[in-house]
Structures are given as C-alpha cells and as structure tokens.
Design a protein around this motif. Structure first.
Motif, short mmCIF file in Angstrom:
data_model
loop_
_atom_site.label_atom_id
_atom_site.label_comp_id
_atom_site.label_asym_id
_atom_site.label_seq_id
_atom_site.Cartn_x
_atom_site.Cartn_y
_atom_site.Cartn_z
N ASN A 69 0.83 -1.21 0.00
CA ASN A 69 0.00 0.00 0.00
C ASN A 69 0.87 1.26 0.00
O ASN A 69 0.40 2.34 0.32
N SER A 74 2.43 1.82 -5.72
CA SER A 74 1.34 2.28 -6.57
C SER A 74 1.86 2.90 -7.86
O SER A 74 1.32 2.68 -8.94
N GLU A 102 -6.78 2.54 -5.97
CA GLU A 102 -7.25 2.17 -4.63
C GLU A 102 -6.19 2.49 -3.58
O GLU A 102 -6.51 3.00 -2.50
N ILE A 103 -4.94 2.21 -3.89
CA ILE A 103 -3.85 2.53 -2.97
C ILE A 103 -3.73 4.04 -2.81
O ILE A 103 -3.60 4.55 -1.69
N GLN A 106 -6.55 5.36 -0.70
CA GLN A 106 -6.34 4.98 0.70
C GLN A 106 -5.29 5.88 1.35
O GLN A 106 -5.49 6.40 2.45
N GLN A 107 -4.15 6.05 0.68
CA GLN A 107 -3.09 6.90 1.23
C GLN A 107 -3.55 8.36 1.34
O GLN A 107 -3.25 9.04 2.32
N ASN A 109 -6.63 9.40 1.73
CA ASN A 109 -7.61 9.47 2.82
C ASN A 109 -6.94 9.40 4.19
O ASN A 109 -7.31 10.13 5.11
N GLU A 110 -5.93 8.55 4.33
CA GLU A 110 -5.28 8.36 5.62
C GLU A 110 -4.33 9.49 5.99
O GLU A 110 -4.11 9.74 7.17
N SER A 158 -13.71 10.59 -4.58
CA SER A 158 -12.93 10.38 -3.36
C SER A 158 -11.98 11.53 -3.10
O SER A 158 -11.92 12.05 -1.98
#
Length: 176
Positions: A69, A74, A102-103, A106-107, A109-110, A158
């Motif tokens: 991830n 990515s 997707e990665i 995720q990154q 968002n985090e 997103s």
C-alpha cells in the motif's frame, strides 16, 4: 540526436544498476528505482518486452521492500499499466490502474488531513502523474469497459471529498 541520448541513458542506468547490486543488493528500493527508470527509457524507445520485464522486477522489489500500500508501489503499478496502455493491452492495464488508484485513495484518505499546506501540495504532485496517466487512459478506453468509468468516478469523488473535508476542518479550526 534523441536516440543517442536514450542510448547514453541506458548505458548510465546499467552502471547504476550494477553499482546498486554490488553495494546494496537486488532487493533494495534503490535498485528497484534504477530498474524502473531503465524500464521507462525502454518504453520510450519501443523496447516493450525489456520494459515490461524491468517494470515487473521493480514492482516485486518495491512490494516486498515497501509494502503493497506504498505510494511508490502504486507508482510502479501505474508505470506497468501505462506500458500496457501503450501496447494496446487495455484489459491488463485497467486492473493495474484500479489497484493503483485504490492505494492512492487509501493513502490520500489516511494522510491528507494531517499534512501542512506545503506537504499537501507535495503529496498532490506525487499523485498527479499517476492520476494524469489514468485520466488519459479513461478517455481512450471508456467505451470498452464499464469498470474504467467506475474507477474514474471513484477517484474523482474520493479526492474531491477528502479535499473538501480537509478544507472544512481547517476552516472550523480557524474560526474557533
């Protein structure tokens, strides 16, 4: 003239790869970076089989060394997907682009909310190239596979949602 420069780049990258193996090992991210760069040069010069082999090797090293991830992993997925796009292998490209996105999401968002404004700009620049390649791919192949449009919409919604949430929280903190 350009071809000459590509040949010079290939020769220099082969030296970097040799030194990386000698001083580090074949599982070090620096070695993977050199492989990835060499693959990019091969891709630009139409040496697609060699590019694919180097991209895949760099991808595996980065996955094991940095995690599946990682933004760098990515980026490797996007690079290989770009090669597949360039060679008309869109079905193989779409699955890699989706995994990379997707990665990235995720990154994004985090981490985005915790970054300073300068760090946010740098983070977005890091992702921009991958997003840009995927946008181009979407425009070219949207009529061939519905998953592409879904992945594109997910990426857009997103990222906009994360940025809006971040701006809203920053505004609340300023007004306190």
């Amino acid at each position: 003239i350009l071809f000459k420069h590509f040949n010079e780049a290939i020769a220099l990258l082969e030296v970097v790869i040799h030194i990386s193996v000698e001083k580090l090992d074949k599982f070090h991210p620096t070695y993977a970076n050199a492989l990835n760069t060499l693959a990019g040069v091969y891709n630009e010069t139409g040496r697609y089989e060699e590019a694919e082999h180097k991209y895949k090797e760099a991808l595996e090293i980065r996955k094991h060394a940095l995690g599946s991830n990682s933004l760098i992993y990515s980026s490797s997925l996007s690079n290989l997907a770009g090669l597949y796009k360039d060679t008309g292998r869109y079905k193989e490209a779409i699955s890699l682009f989706i995994e990379a996105n997707e990665i990235n999401i995720q990154q994004f968002n985090e981490n985005f909310i915790y970054l300073s404004e300068i760090e946010k700009q740098h983070f977005l620049k890091t992702l921009y190239f991958n997003f840009d390649v995927f946008y181009s791919f979407t425009i070219d192949y949207v009529d061939k596979d519905n998953k592409i449009l879904q992945a594109f919409q997910n990426l857009i919604y997103s990222t906009k949602g994360i940025i809006l949430d971040s701006v809203t929280k920053m505004k609340k903190n300023i007004l306190k």
